[in-house]
Design an enzyme around this catalytic site. Structure first.
Site, PDB file in Angstrom:
ATOM      1  N   MET A  78      35.027  45.717  42.165  1.00 36.60           N
ATOM      2  CA  MET A  78      35.955  45.695  43.411  1.00 36.60           C
ATOM      3  C   MET A  78      35.391  46.445  44.318  1.00 36.60           C
ATOM      4  O   MET A  78      34.391  47.278  44.302  1.00 36.60           O
ATOM      5  CB  MET A  78      37.328  45.761  42.838  1.00 36.60           C
ATOM      6  CG  MET A  78      37.864  44.945  42.044  1.00 36.60           C
ATOM      7  SD  MET A  78      39.716  45.639  41.379  1.00 36.60           S
ATOM      8  CE  MET A  78      40.552  45.149  42.858  1.00 36.60           C
ATOM      9  N   HIS A  79      35.859  46.175  45.717  1.00 36.65           N
ATOM     10  CA  HIS A  79      36.172  47.029  46.783  1.00 36.65           C
ATOM     11  C   HIS A  79      34.425  46.902  47.575  1.00 36.65           C
ATOM     12  O   HIS A  79      34.455  47.447  48.530  1.00 36.65           O
ATOM     13  CB  HIS A  79      36.199  48.673  46.466  1.00 36.65           C
ATOM     14  CG  HIS A  79      37.426  48.861  45.453  1.00 36.65           C
ATOM     15  ND1 HIS A  79      38.700  48.442  45.934  1.00 36.65           N
ATOM     16  CD2 HIS A  79      37.541  49.317  44.269  1.00 36.65           C
ATOM     17  CE1 HIS A  79      39.323  48.523  44.954  1.00 36.65           C
ATOM     18  NE2 HIS A  79      38.905  49.191  44.116  1.00 36.65           N
ATOM     19  N   ASP A 237      37.312  42.841  38.649  1.00 36.07           N
ATOM     20  CA  ASP A 237      37.020  43.141  37.168  1.00 36.07           C
ATOM     21  C   ASP A 237      38.256  43.748  36.467  1.00 36.07           C
ATOM     22  O   ASP A 237      38.278  43.248  35.272  1.00 36.07           O
ATOM     23  CB  ASP A 237      35.768  43.964  37.348  1.00 36.07           C
ATOM     24  CG  ASP A 237      35.782  45.420  38.010  1.00 36.07           C
ATOM     25  OD1 ASP A 237      37.037  45.620  38.549  1.00 36.07           O
ATOM     26  OD2 ASP A 237      35.031  46.090  38.102  1.00 36.07           O
TER      27      ASP A 237
END
Length: 493
Positions: A78-79, A237
């Protein structure tokens, strides 16, 4: 029919071929490099992810009739910031979730814009790993590249784009950008304006199981698949792993002991931790979840064994740690090797061994690393408990969960049973389940997870050991506050 689940991780991309009964028929993995161009920075080349797909998927499908592959789901780290120009080309290396360069931008967002404002618009506050601070950093440090941004994607969305040509994301992954109004599941106009962005630069929003498109014909041919193969939006995830561990619906919990460590609590209702120590995100099942995330979990053990001890035989390092030693000993470890996110939100925090003496052994320090990660996960669990949430047990996944010793330590530090699943494939398995729902094999994500996910074994806490770890945890809690001021001072050097 078959379904492909993709787990786009930080160190490798894993591909799963799953049949309609949920059995994993085959797995393939492809590694790629991770770059640290400056201290505290962490980047990858998105093209490396796609190259992994172009070689991994054909190997996964050897001997399989392409017409029998119905759909693809992607779960991913992520991110990360993937910025594309108007030709769909990557503008710069992706800035990853564990990158710490954005401390000034995080400080501006949390203290100048204000935590209350951020929480009102997004249900969260700024953390260094989130996407919005990365975009502010890029605007301030790479203005020419920032001006050329046509689309902003997250890592797994880049793979979906390469597969389908569609600019899309899902609510769970978008929640970690600090640009989404999580409660109402829409891009926050206020946050986009603060970050000098337009809504047309953002990908289209979908539920995780929703169809984004079918494979591009040239991609289908290159991968050895039918162009009728459907691709769903996928999930971040942690949300994908939660689906793969049946952490769906209301009041379920899952702990992931991977490169990072997370505690994930699912809910059918939107709720926010008033102190924002836990993230309030959308879930891949259509609901929401609270999540605590520590930046270094199993990676702490990898660092200790690989870099310091010079061995990859992790089990051998844990072998001398007998049951009678657990919860005892005077060595402690703060697992903040990359700074820390939940619940302390301190980019200056660093790893610390505490209590070393002349009789300290290698095994003592190994035990301290395993316990330190468990204590840090409990820090987030205590925040959830303070909100009145009852968490009687949890699922457990991730590479660290393969260690019987670490499972025992974690169960007794938390004081709850921990279940591991029969299929331990993390985000990739959850992504395959999302693909099944996308293709109509199941009506709902919760229905699919309940039908396909089975518990393999359970570690039960032991009252005497729980008591020993309770005493040791209370001592552990005193170390970070004592070091906090020193961390900030040393970070200025």
């Amino acid at each position: 029919m078959y379904y492909i689940g993709i787990d786009l991780g930080t160190s490798a991309c894993k591909f799963l071929l799953v049949d309609g009964a949920g059995t994993v028929s085959r797995t393939v993995s492809r590694d790629y490099p991770l770059y640290f161009p400056q201290p505290g920075w962490s980047e990858q080349n998105p093209q490396d992810w796609w190259t992994a797909c172009m070689s991994g998927i054909p190997q996964l499908l050897e001997g399989v009739d392409p017409a029998q592959v119905a759909g693809i789901g992607v779960g991913g780290q992520m991110h990360g910031l993937v910025a594309l120009d108007d030709q769909g080309q990557v503008l710069r290396p992706a800035i990853l979730w564990n990158d710490g360069r954005t401390a000034p931008q995080v400080d501006w967002l949390n203290h100048q814009v204000g935590r209350e404002v951020l929480s009102r618009h997004t249900a969260n506050i700024a953390f260094a790993g989130f996407t919005a601070p990365k975009l502010l950093w890029m605007a301030q440090n790479e203005p020419d590249l920032f001006a050329r941004i046509h689309k902003i994607l997250l890592p797994k969305d880049y793979l979906v784009y390469c597969l389908t040509g569609a600019y899309a994301t899902d609510y769970s992954d978008a929640s970690g950008t600090l640009l989404l109004d999580v409660e109402h599941k829409t891009w926050s106009r206020e946050m986009l304006q603060l970050c000098h962005l337009r809504e047309d630069q953002m990908p289209a929003l979908h539920e995780s199981w929703e169809r984004v498109g079918a494979l591009r014909e040239d991609v289908a041919q290159a991968l050895g698949l039918s162009p009728n193969t459907l691709v769903c939006a996928g999930a971040g995830d942690n949300a994908a792993a939660a689906v793969g561990t049946q952490t769906v619906g209301d009041g379920k919990c899952n702990i992931s002991l991977g490169t990072s460590g997370t505690i994930f609590i699912s809910s059918t209702q939107f709720r926010v931790d008033p102190n924002n120590a836990l993230h309030a995100f959308a879930h891949a099942d259509g609901g929401w979840h609270l999540m605590g995330c520590m930046l270094s979990a199993a990676s702490c053990n990898a660092w200790w064994c690989d870099n310091i001890l010079g061995t990859s035989d992790y089990a051998a390092q844990q072998a001398p740690i007998s049951q009678d030693k657990l919860g005892r000993g005077h060595v402690y470890f703060l697992p903040y090797l990359m700074g820390e996110r939940s619940p302390i939100n301190d980019t200056d925090a660093r790893g610390v061994f505490w209590g070393l003496t002349m009789d300290t052994t290698r095994a003592d320090m190994t035990q301290a690393v395993l316990e330190g990660v468990a204590f840090a996960i409990r820090d987030s669990l205590e925040v959830a408990r303070s909100l009145g949430l009852n968490i009687p047990r949890s699922g457990l996944c991730g590479g660290g969960s393969k260690s019987p010793l670490w499972r025992t330590i974690l169960s007794n530090v938390l004081g709850i049973p921990l279940d591991t699943m029969a299929t331990e494939q993390g985000p990739g398995y959850g992504a395959a389940i999302l693909a099944m729902v996308c293709c109509g094999a199941f009506d709902r994500v919760q229905q699919a997870a309940q039908a396909l996910v089975q518990v393999k074994n359970t570690v039960e806490p032991q009252p005497e050991l729980v008591a020993r770890y309770e005493a040791k945890y209370q001592k552990f809690r005193q170390i970070y506050p004592a070091c906090r001021g020193l961390f900030a001072t040393l970070a200025q050097d």
